[in-house]
Every structure is written in structure tokens, then in C-alpha cells.
Scaffold this motif. Structure first.
Motif, PDB file in Angstrom:
ATOM      1  N   ARG A 161       0.545  -0.408 -19.897  1.00 17.57           N
ATOM      2  CA  ARG A 161      -0.873  -0.056 -19.982  1.00 17.57           C
ATOM      3  C   ARG A 161      -1.758  -1.292 -19.850  1.00 17.57           C
ATOM      4  N   LYS A 162      -1.386  -2.350 -20.565  1.00 17.35           N
ATOM      5  CA  LYS A 162      -2.156  -3.593 -20.507  1.00 17.35           C
ATOM      6  C   LYS A 162      -2.218  -4.141 -19.083  1.00 17.35           C
ATOM      7  N   ALA A 163      -1.081  -4.076 -18.371  1.00 15.49           N
ATOM      8  CA  ALA A 163      -1.036  -4.609 -17.003  1.00 15.49           C
ATOM      9  C   ALA A 163      -1.890  -3.786 -16.040  1.00 15.49           C
ATOM     10  N   LEU A 164      -2.001  -2.478 -16.293  1.00 16.88           N
ATOM     11  CA  LEU A 164      -2.628  -1.579 -15.325  1.00 16.88           C
ATOM     12  C   LEU A 164      -4.061  -1.182 -15.672  1.00 16.88           C
ATOM     13  N   GLU A 165      -4.521  -1.511 -16.862  1.00 15.78           N
ATOM     14  CA  GLU A 165      -5.884  -1.128 -17.233  1.00 15.78           C
ATOM     15  C   GLU A 165      -6.888  -1.708 -16.241  1.00 15.78           C
ATOM     16  N   GLY A 166      -7.771  -0.847 -15.764  1.00 12.08           N
ATOM     17  CA  GLY A 166      -8.761  -1.258 -14.777  1.00 12.08           C
ATOM     18  C   GLY A 166      -8.262  -1.213 -13.350  1.00 12.08           C
ATOM     19  N   ARG A 167      -6.977  -0.956 -13.153  1.00 11.41           N
ATOM     20  CA  ARG A 167      -6.405  -0.921 -11.805  1.00 11.41           C
ATOM     21  C   ARG A 167      -6.114   0.504 -11.338  1.00 11.41           C
ATOM     22  N   ILE A 168      -5.834   1.398 -12.261  1.00  8.95           N
ATOM     23  CA  ILE A 168      -5.551   2.792 -11.929  1.00  8.95           C
ATOM     24  C   ILE A 168      -6.407   3.670 -12.836  1.00  8.95           C
TER      25      ILE A 168
ATOM     26  N   LEU B  69       0.579   1.563  -8.754  1.00  8.60           N
ATOM     27  CA  LEU B  69      -0.332   0.810  -7.889  1.00  8.60           C
ATOM     28  C   LEU B  69      -0.312   1.347  -6.457  1.00  8.60           C
ATOM     29  N   ALA B  70       0.879   1.707  -5.962  1.00  5.51           N
ATOM     30  CA  ALA B  70       0.984   2.243  -4.609  1.00  5.51           C
ATOM     31  C   ALA B  70       0.274   3.590  -4.497  1.00  5.51           C
ATOM     32  N   LEU B  71       0.444   4.435  -5.500  1.00  2.00           N
ATOM     33  CA  LEU B  71      -0.201   5.747  -5.450  1.00  2.00           C
ATOM     34  C   LEU B  71      -1.715   5.626  -5.635  1.00  2.00           C
ATOM     35  N   GLU B  72      -2.162   4.590  -6.346  1.00  3.01           N
ATOM     36  CA  GLU B  72      -3.605   4.333  -6.416  1.00  3.01           C
ATOM     37  C   GLU B  72      -4.126   3.916  -5.044  1.00  3.01           C
ATOM     38  N   THR B  73      -3.342   3.138  -4.316  1.00  2.00           N
ATOM     39  CA  THR B  73      -3.724   2.792  -2.937  1.00  2.00           C
ATOM     40  C   THR B  73      -3.856   4.057  -2.096  1.00  2.00           C
ATOM     41  N   LEU B  74      -2.904   4.980  -2.247  1.00  2.00           N
ATOM     42  CA  LEU B  74      -2.958   6.243  -1.514  1.00  2.00           C
ATOM     43  C   LEU B  74      -4.179   7.053  -1.931  1.00  2.00           C
ATOM     44  N   ARG B  75      -4.492   7.070  -3.213  1.00  2.00           N
ATOM     45  CA  ARG B  75      -5.674   7.817  -3.686  1.00  2.00           C
ATOM     46  C   ARG B  75      -6.952   7.267  -3.055  1.00  2.00           C
ATOM     47  N   LYS B  76      -7.058   5.937  -3.002  1.00  2.00           N
ATOM     48  CA  LYS B  76      -8.248   5.324  -2.417  1.00  2.00           C
ATOM     49  C   LYS B  76      -8.368   5.624  -0.928  1.00  2.00           C
ATOM     50  N   ARG B  77      -7.245   5.873  -0.274  1.00  2.00           N
ATOM     51  CA  ARG B  77      -7.266   6.229   1.149  1.00  2.00           C
ATOM     52  C   ARG B  77      -7.549   7.716   1.363  1.00  2.00           C
ATOM     53  N   GLY B  78      -7.684   8.466   0.281  1.00  2.00           N
ATOM     54  CA  GLY B  78      -7.955   9.889   0.386  1.00  2.00           C
ATOM     55  C   GLY B  78      -6.721  10.748   0.502  1.00  2.00           C
TER      56      GLY B  78
ATOM     57  N   VAL C  81       8.579  -4.188  -5.239  1.00  2.00           N
ATOM     58  CA  VAL C  81       7.572  -3.987  -4.191  1.00  2.00           C
ATOM     59  C   VAL C  81       7.615  -2.522  -3.748  1.00  2.00           C
ATOM     60  N   ALA C  82       6.461  -1.871  -3.753  1.00  2.00           N
ATOM     61  CA  ALA C  82       6.356  -0.463  -3.362  1.00  2.00           C
ATOM     62  C   ALA C  82       5.746  -0.347  -1.976  1.00  2.00           C
ATOM     63  N   THR C  83       6.382   0.461  -1.131  1.00  2.00           N
ATOM     64  CA  THR C  83       5.922   0.680   0.241  1.00  2.00           C
ATOM     65  C   THR C  83       5.656   2.157   0.467  1.00  2.00           C
ATOM     66  N   LEU C  84       4.494   2.470   1.023  1.00  2.00           N
ATOM     67  CA  LEU C  84       4.137   3.841   1.390  1.00  2.00           C
ATOM     68  C   LEU C  84       4.457   4.084   2.860  1.00  2.00           C
ATOM     69  N   GLU C  85       5.123   5.202   3.154  1.00  2.00           N
ATOM     70  CA  GLU C  85       5.388   5.595   4.538  1.00  2.00           C
ATOM     71  C   GLU C  85       5.125   7.090   4.677  1.00  2.00           C
ATOM     72  N   GLN C  86       4.460   7.479   5.750  1.00  2.00           N
ATOM     73  CA  GLN C  86       4.125   8.881   5.951  1.00  2.00           C
ATOM     74  C   GLN C  86       5.303   9.592   6.615  1.00  2.00           C
ATOM     75  N   LYS C  87       6.311   9.852   5.817  1.00  2.00           N
ATOM     76  CA  LYS C  87       7.504  10.571   6.244  1.00  2.00           C
ATOM     77  C   LYS C  87       8.259  10.987   5.000  1.00  2.00           C
ATOM     78  N   THR C  88       9.175  11.930   5.150  1.00  2.00           N
ATOM     79  CA  THR C  88      10.050  12.326   4.052  1.00  2.00           C
ATOM     80  C   THR C  88      11.438  12.596   4.604  1.00  2.00           C
ATOM     81  N   PRO C  89      12.471  12.606   3.762  1.00  2.00           N
ATOM     82  CA  PRO C  89      13.811  12.949   4.234  1.00  2.00           C
ATOM     83  C   PRO C  89      13.845  14.368   4.803  1.00  2.00           C
ATOM     84  N   PRO C  90      14.772  14.628   5.710  1.00  2.00           N
ATOM     85  CA  PRO C  90      14.839  15.964   6.333  1.00  2.00           C
ATOM     86  C   PRO C  90      14.940  17.112   5.334  1.00  2.00           C
TER      87      PRO C  90
END
Length: 255
Positions: free
Chosen positions: A240-247, A140-149, A41-50
Motif C-alpha cells: 500500500r505504501k509503495a502504491l499510494e498515489g499511483r493507483i 501498475l500495469a493495469l493502471e497503465t491500461l486504465r489510463k489508456r481507456g 517487470v510487467a508487460t501488456l500485450e493485446q492477445k490471449t492464449p487460444p
């Protein structure tokens, strides 16, 4: 020599990659490789390590764990013990290194992607399956980020996957038989066990190898690496087969 499950020496276990199995997450993947099953499971958070502050780079990290009955006998949860085992720490660092090795983190500055890798069933190869599935969940997570701009350029230089190779005892060959994608029975008796993290351009992020009995020479190492590359190519096709059409097409591993 016949393998326990009837496979040929260079045959992978059946592999499937199911996307978006966790609806709340920005990206997720269930990888099944033989009897081994890992949920990532991939989670996006708007932060980075110090240490990345003001560098213009994002971060990718991973956590790894096994369910108590992922193995033949119940293992207590690491949370109940109050700390992770050395094995879990080593594997999650490997997963993080593998993904950072092929991602351009400048394309998602100030963002962190955490990959939670939970082994549901363990029949050897869990670290390798985690790497292969984690790349899918990350994409998939980075595609979500791309769609959010939040992503303006392709985030990957190439794809990454991992596979195990071993030297198995063979009555007809004193030097043993090189075999791809070991299961638990094979892994527990192998003369040599090698985990290879490879990229879709044929390079390596990491190679972990151990001689359990007889040391191996350069010739045998080259043979195992050649076999591992073949296995990785098959995994890239599965990704590739799993992600075709998704990214986007230019993110995908080569056909």
C-alpha cells in the motif's frame, strides 16, 4: 533463541518495494527483502492464449529466473542449457496462480499481462518475494491500461502477498521454534519449511509445506498459518505504501 541476524521469531526482514524502475515497461517493481532482491517487470500485450478466445477474459502469466551470480556460486543461465529447471517452472506457475487468484480477468478481456521475475540476489524466500512484488507490478500495469481507456472496472478482488514460515531448531524447545521470513541459513537447517500465499481478506491462494525432519501436526500447522497471516499483513502495508498515489484508492490493500 537468537536468530542469525538478531531478529525476533516473528520479525520480518526489512522490506522495500520500489515502483517504476524499468522505464519502458507498463509496470515494474524492485522488491528487496533482507538480502534477497527480485526485479519484476510487467508487460501488456493485446492477445490471449487460444483457450481463452471469445471468453471475455484476459490472462496473467509469469516467468521466473535467477541471474548466474544471484547465489554464492555461479549457476549457468538456463537459456545456455536449452531448458528451464523444474524449480523455475514450478515457481513461475505459482506466481501466475497467485495473481490470477485475486484478479478479475473479465475487466481486461483480450489482454495478457506477463510478469518477468528475475532474481538479482537470492538469500531464500525468492518465490515469496516474487509474488509480493509481482502484485505491485501487475497493479501498475493495469493502471497503465486504465489510463489508456482499456479498463472500465477495478481489476482486483483483493491483494496478494507471500511469506515463508519455518520451524527452526532450538536448544530450549525440543519441538523447535516457529519463525517468520527465513533467510538462507535458517532455510537450510529448518525442520519445517512453509510458503504461504495469502490474500488481503485473510484467505489463502496456496500453501506449500514440507517437513525436512519431523512431521508436523495440526496444532503446529495452525500456529504457522497464524504467524504467516501476521507477516502477510505487514507486506500488504508495504504494498500500500509503495502504491499510494499511483493507483486508484479502491485497488489498494487495506491500511
Amino acid at each position: 533463541m537468537a536468530r542469525p541476524d538478531g531478529r525476533s521469531p516473528l520479525q520480518l526482514r526489512p522490506v522495500s518495494l520500489e515502483c517504476d524502475v524499468v522505464s519502458h515497461a507498463e509496470g515494474s517493481c524492485l522488491i528487496v527483502q533482507g538480502r534477497t532482491k527480485v526485479l519484476i517487470v510487467a508487460t501488456l500485450e493485446q492477445k490471449t492464449p487460444p483457450f481463452l478466445r471469445d471468453t471475455g477474459e484476459g490472462w496473467i502469466t509469469a516467468e521466473y529466473g535467477m541471474l548466474p551470480r544471484a547465489t554464492l556460486e555461479r549457476s549457468p543461465r538456463e537459456a545456455a542449457k536449452g531448458k528451464q529447471t523444474g524449480r523455475s517452472l514450478e515457481i513461475q506457475r505459482l506466481i501466475g496462480r497467485a495473481l490470477r487468484g485475486v484478479a478479475d480477468r473479465r475487466t481486461f478481456p483480450e489482454w495478457t499481462v506477463t510478469l518477468d521475475c528475475d532474481v538479482l540476489v537470492a538469500d531464500a524466500g525468492t518465490r515469496c518475494a516474487s509474488v509480493t512484488g509481482a502484485w505491485v507490478a501487475l497493479a501498475l500495469a493495469l493502471e497503465t491500461l486504465r489510463k489508456r481507456g482499456g479498463l472500465k472496472k477495478p481489476p482486483f478482488r483483493e491483494a496478494v502477498a507471500a511469506i515463508s514460515v519455518g520451524v527452526l531448531p532450538d536448544r530450549e524447545r525440543p519441538e523447535g521454534m516457529v519463525a517468520l521470513d527465513l533467510d538462507y541459513i535458517e532455510d537450510s537447517t529448518a525442520h519445517v519449511d512453509l510458503n504461504v500465499v495469502g490474500t488481503s481478506t485473510g484467505r489463502y491462494v496456496e500453501v506449500q509445506g514440507t517437513a525436512e525432519r519431523e512431521p508436523f501436526d495440526d496444532k503446529r500447522l495452525r500456529e504457522m498459518l497464524t504467524v504467516a497471516k501476521r507477516g502477510c499483513r505487514r507486506l500488504f502495508r508495504a504494498q500500500r505504501k509503495a502504491l499510494e498515489g499511483r493507483i486508484p484508492e479502491d485497488w489498494l490493500p487495506p491500511a
